[in-house]
Scaffold this active site. Structure first.
Site, PDB file in Angstrom:
ATOM      1  N   HIS A   1      12.404   5.417  61.438  1.00  0.00           N
ATOM      2  CA  HIS A   1      12.806   6.162  60.244  1.00  0.00           C
ATOM      3  C   HIS A   1      14.057   7.114  60.147  1.00  0.00           C
ATOM      4  CE1 HIS A   1       9.647   4.269  57.248  1.00  0.00           C
ATOM      5  NE2 HIS A   1       9.578   4.002  58.282  1.00  0.00           N
TER       6      HIS A   1
ATOM      7  N   CYS B   1       7.099   6.905  53.959  1.00  0.00           N
ATOM      8  CA  CYS B   1       5.416   6.079  53.725  1.00  0.00           C
ATOM      9  C   CYS B   1       4.534   6.641  53.168  1.00  0.00           C
ATOM     10  CB  CYS B   1       5.250   6.247  55.132  1.00  0.00           C
ATOM     11  SG  CYS B   1       3.318   6.246  56.219  1.00  0.00           S
TER      12      CYS B   1
ATOM     13  N   ASN C   1      14.516   4.594  56.223  1.00  0.00           N
ATOM     14  CA  ASN C   1      14.326   3.489  56.865  1.00  0.00           C
ATOM     15  C   ASN C   1      15.808   3.748  57.208  1.00  0.00           C
ATOM     16  OD1 ASN C   1      11.773   2.007  55.784  1.00  0.00           O
ATOM     17  ND2 ASN C   1      12.471   1.925  57.960  1.00  0.00           N
TER      18      ASN C   1
HETATM   19  P1  HMG Z   1      -9.742   0.739  50.148  1.00  0.00           P
HETATM   20  O1  HMG Z   1      -9.196   0.726  48.649  1.00  0.00           O
HETATM   21  O2  HMG Z   1      -9.970   1.646  51.188  1.00  0.00           O
HETATM   22  O3  HMG Z   1     -11.337   0.288  50.668  1.00  0.00           O
HETATM   23  O4  HMG Z   1      -8.745  -1.057  51.076  1.00  0.00           O
HETATM   24  P2  HMG Z   1     -12.229  -1.323  50.054  1.00  0.00           P
HETATM   25  O5  HMG Z   1     -12.460  -1.974  51.227  1.00  0.00           O
HETATM   26  O6  HMG Z   1     -12.981  -0.164  49.525  1.00  0.00           O
HETATM   27  O7  HMG Z   1     -11.491  -1.588  48.479  1.00  0.00           O
HETATM   28  C1  HMG Z   1     -11.210  -0.870  47.160  1.00  0.00           C
HETATM   29  C2  HMG Z   1     -10.992  -1.826  46.304  1.00  0.00           C
HETATM   30  O8  HMG Z   1      -9.399  -1.845  46.890  1.00  0.00           O
HETATM   31  C3  HMG Z   1     -11.945  -3.089  46.311  1.00  0.00           C
HETATM   32  O9  HMG Z   1     -11.952  -3.002  44.692  1.00  0.00           O
HETATM   33  C4  HMG Z   1     -11.191  -4.413  46.826  1.00  0.00           C
HETATM   34  O10 HMG Z   1     -11.101  -5.163  46.466  1.00  0.00           O
HETATM   35  C5  HMG Z   1      -9.923  -3.562  46.500  1.00  0.00           C
HETATM   36  P3  HMG Z   1     -12.388  -2.680  43.430  1.00  0.00           P
HETATM   37  O11 HMG Z   1     -13.952  -3.202  43.479  1.00  0.00           O
HETATM   38  O12 HMG Z   1     -12.240  -1.396  43.178  1.00  0.00           O
HETATM   39  O13 HMG Z   1     -12.003  -3.256  42.342  1.00  0.00           O
HETATM   40  N1  HMG Z   1      -8.566  -4.339  47.649  1.00  0.00           N
HETATM   41  C6  HMG Z   1      -8.121  -5.195  48.005  1.00  0.00           C
HETATM   42  N2  HMG Z   1      -7.145  -5.297  46.757  1.00  0.00           N
HETATM   43  C7  HMG Z   1      -6.394  -6.703  46.550  1.00  0.00           C
HETATM   44  N3  HMG Z   1      -5.345  -6.079  47.797  1.00  0.00           N
HETATM   45  C8  HMG Z   1      -6.164  -6.007  48.737  1.00  0.00           C
HETATM   46  C9  HMG Z   1      -7.548  -5.344  48.992  1.00  0.00           C
HETATM   47  N4  HMG Z   1      -8.163  -4.431  49.944  1.00  0.00           N
HETATM   48  C10 HMG Z   1      -9.439  -3.769  49.169  1.00  0.00           C
HETATM   49  N5  HMG Z   1      -5.532  -6.017  50.394  1.00  0.00           N
HETATM   50  C11 HMG Z   1      -7.129  -0.744  52.459  1.00  0.00           C
HETATM   51  C12 HMG Z   1      -8.229  -0.561  52.100  1.00  0.00           C
HETATM   52  C13 HMG Z   1      -6.721  -0.926  53.439  1.00  0.00           C
HETATM   53  C14 HMG Z   1      -6.302  -1.822  51.743  1.00  0.00           C
HETATM   54  C15 HMG Z   1      -6.684   0.233  51.878  1.00  0.00           C
HETATM   55  O14 HMG Z   1      -6.324   1.224  52.488  1.00  0.00           O
HETATM   56  C16 HMG Z   1      -4.860  -0.195  51.193  1.00  0.00           C
HETATM   57  O15 HMG Z   1      -4.228  -0.734  50.469  1.00  0.00           O
HETATM   58  N6  HMG Z   1      -3.641   0.958  52.791  1.00  0.00           N
HETATM   59  C17 HMG Z   1      -2.726   0.707  53.015  1.00  0.00           C
HETATM   60  C18 HMG Z   1      -1.646   1.670  52.737  1.00  0.00           C
HETATM   61  C19 HMG Z   1      -0.203   1.295  52.671  1.00  0.00           C
HETATM   62  O16 HMG Z   1       0.652   0.248  51.954  1.00  0.00           O
HETATM   63  N7  HMG Z   1       0.512   1.934  53.611  1.00  0.00           N
HETATM   64  C20 HMG Z   1       1.747   2.049  53.448  1.00  0.00           C
HETATM   65  C21 HMG Z   1       2.385   0.992  55.022  1.00  0.00           C
HETATM   66  S1  HMG Z   1       2.171   1.030  56.624  1.00  0.00           S
HETATM   67  C22 HMG Z   1       3.284   2.016  56.588  1.00  0.00           C
HETATM   68  O17 HMG Z   1       4.635   1.836  55.673  1.00  0.00           O
HETATM   69  C23 HMG Z   1       4.699   2.291  57.886  1.00  0.00           C
HETATM   70  C24 HMG Z   1       5.242   0.716  58.831  1.00  0.00           C
HETATM   71  O18 HMG Z   1       6.481   0.693  57.214  1.00  0.00           O
HETATM   72  C25 HMG Z   1       5.509   0.813  59.897  1.00  0.00           C
HETATM   73  C26 HMG Z   1       5.586   2.552  60.264  1.00  0.00           C
HETATM   74  O19 HMG Z   1       6.886   3.008  59.461  1.00  0.00           O
HETATM   75  O20 HMG Z   1       5.578   3.069  60.750  1.00  0.00           O
HETATM   76  C27 HMG Z   1       4.520  -0.140  58.416  1.00  0.00           C
HETATM   77 MG    MG Z   2       8.178   2.583  57.754  1.00  0.00          MG
END
Ligand code: HMG
Ligand code: MG
Length: 299
Positions: free
Chosen positions: A208, A239, A248
């Site tokens: 980034h 992020c 990025n």
């Molecule tokens: P959660 O909400 O903490 O946990 O998700 P949960 O298991 O309690 O689930 C809550 C609700 O979400 C439930 O639905 C689940 O079914 C649903 P409800 O009962 O409320 O209707 N759910 C999902 N639905 C669809 N697809 C799924 C899913 N999982 C749960 N996969 C979780 C935990 C890890 C999924 C959540 O915290 C999450 O989505 N985190 C992602 C955050 C993210 O995307 N961050 C950015 C990407 S990382 C980044 O940018 C860094 C990178 O670029 C590298 C860098 O730059 O360093 C890669």
């Molecule tokens: Mg990233």
């Protein structure tokens, strides 16, 4: 130190670029734009994320996007945070998944709801299932140089977890400089440790550009033998867990530099710059790529 003859670029703007955007880009528009990226010669695109759509509403259409891009026949990947995400990826015919964790427990907890060690337990099962289905698995390590919550991250901690992900079956480790804190020397210091066990084919760099050092760091990495890079057109990116994270390193800047110094990318810079501007027009935002802006003016 010699430079690589060719670099491989993984375009992350459809995922990293859009995930922090407030307004939802219509699915059809998104798909058409990703097709423009592919037409510019990009052979690897991180198209979307199978994460909780309530957390990342901009990518709530991941299932439709992935299914509709199958005809492109390129290395199309998507983020997978848990079993539910993995099942969605499989249903979407996704052939390359990216799991994501971090040596910083605080970042990890805020980003995916568990600490670093627990994330490895969760991912071990997903990696195993993915390998049985012959999927390509990338492991992201965020905050590999610095963390907004824990400060500087120890090189040894990054190396340990990178090796562990590789042992678990990840084909590639992407070292993420989420906060843009890396410098050319800290980039080389980390890579020298990483390359003790992993080959250059197993390591990607994800810079980034918070402090404008992304391209410098990429060049420093090339000097160590790295040739796999993540970047985003128009310098998009961020992020959600780091509210002020910058975009990025821009793909146009990376390709422009590579073109000038005789490194092959397989990407057409003029078409790439147009695709970068296409998404900026849709989002109503300024193009952050210096090379992109210049190429657009000259063509
Ligand atoms: P959660 O909400 O903490 O946990 O998700 P949960 O298991 O309690 O689930 C809550 C609700 O979400 C439930 O639905 C689940 O079914 C649903 P409800 O009962 O409320 O209707 N759910 C999902 N639905 C669809 N697809 C799924 C899913 N999982 C749960 N996969 C979780 C935990 C890890 C999924 C959540 O915290 C999450 O989505 N985190 C992602 C955050 C993210 O995307 N961050 C950015 C990407 S990382 C980044 O940018 C860094 C990178 O670029 C590298 C860098 O730059 O360093 C890669
Ligand atoms: Mg990233």
């Amino acid at each position: 130190m010699s430079l690589p003859k060719r670099i491989w670029i993984n375009e992350v703007s459809p995922r990293d670029g859009l995930q922090v955007w407030k307004e939802f880009v219509e699915t059809k528009q998104k798909i058409k734009w990703i097709e423009s990226l592919a037409a510019a010669g990009l052979s690897a695109i991180e198209a979307t994320s199978f994460v909780n759509p309530k957390k990342i509403p901009q990518l709530a259409d991941a299932d439709t996007v992935m299914i509709n891009l199958q005809a492109l026949k390129l290395h199309l990947s998507a983020l997978v945070p848990n079993q539910k995400g993995f099942e969605r990826a499989i249903a979407g015919n996704c052939r390359a998944i990216s799991i994501f964790t971090s040596p910083s427990n605080t970042f990890c907890q805020k980003n995916i709801g568990c600490n670093s060690a627990d994330s490895l337990v969760r991912y071990a099962s997903i990696i195993q299932q993915a390998k049985q289905k012959k999927l390509f698995v990338r492991g992201y390590l965020s905050c590999a140089w610095g963390c907004p919550f824990e400060g500087l991250i120890k090189t040894d901690d990054v190396v340990k977890i990178a090796f562990k992900l590789s042992e678990l079956g990840c084909d590639e480790i992407s070292l993420g400089d989420t906060t843009g804190q890396a410098t050319p020397s800290s980039t080389q210091k980390l890579l020298m440790q990483i390359f003790k066990k992993l080959s250059s084919e197993q390591v990607a760099l994800h810079f980034h550009d918070q402090y404008g050092r992304g391209l410098l760091n990429a060049y420093a990495a090339m000097q160590c033998g790295a040739w796999r890079f993540d970047s985003a057109v128009a310098g998009l990116g961020g992020c959600p867990t780091v509210p002020d994270a910058a975009g990025n390193v821009s793909t146009e800047d990376l390709v422009g530099l590579a073109d000038e110094i005789g490194i092959t990318t397989g990407i057409n810079l003029a078409k790439l710059a147009k695709a970068g501007q296409e998404i900026c027009d849709i989002l109503g935002t300024n193009n952050q790529s210096r090379t992109g802006q210049t190429v657009l003016k000259l063509n």
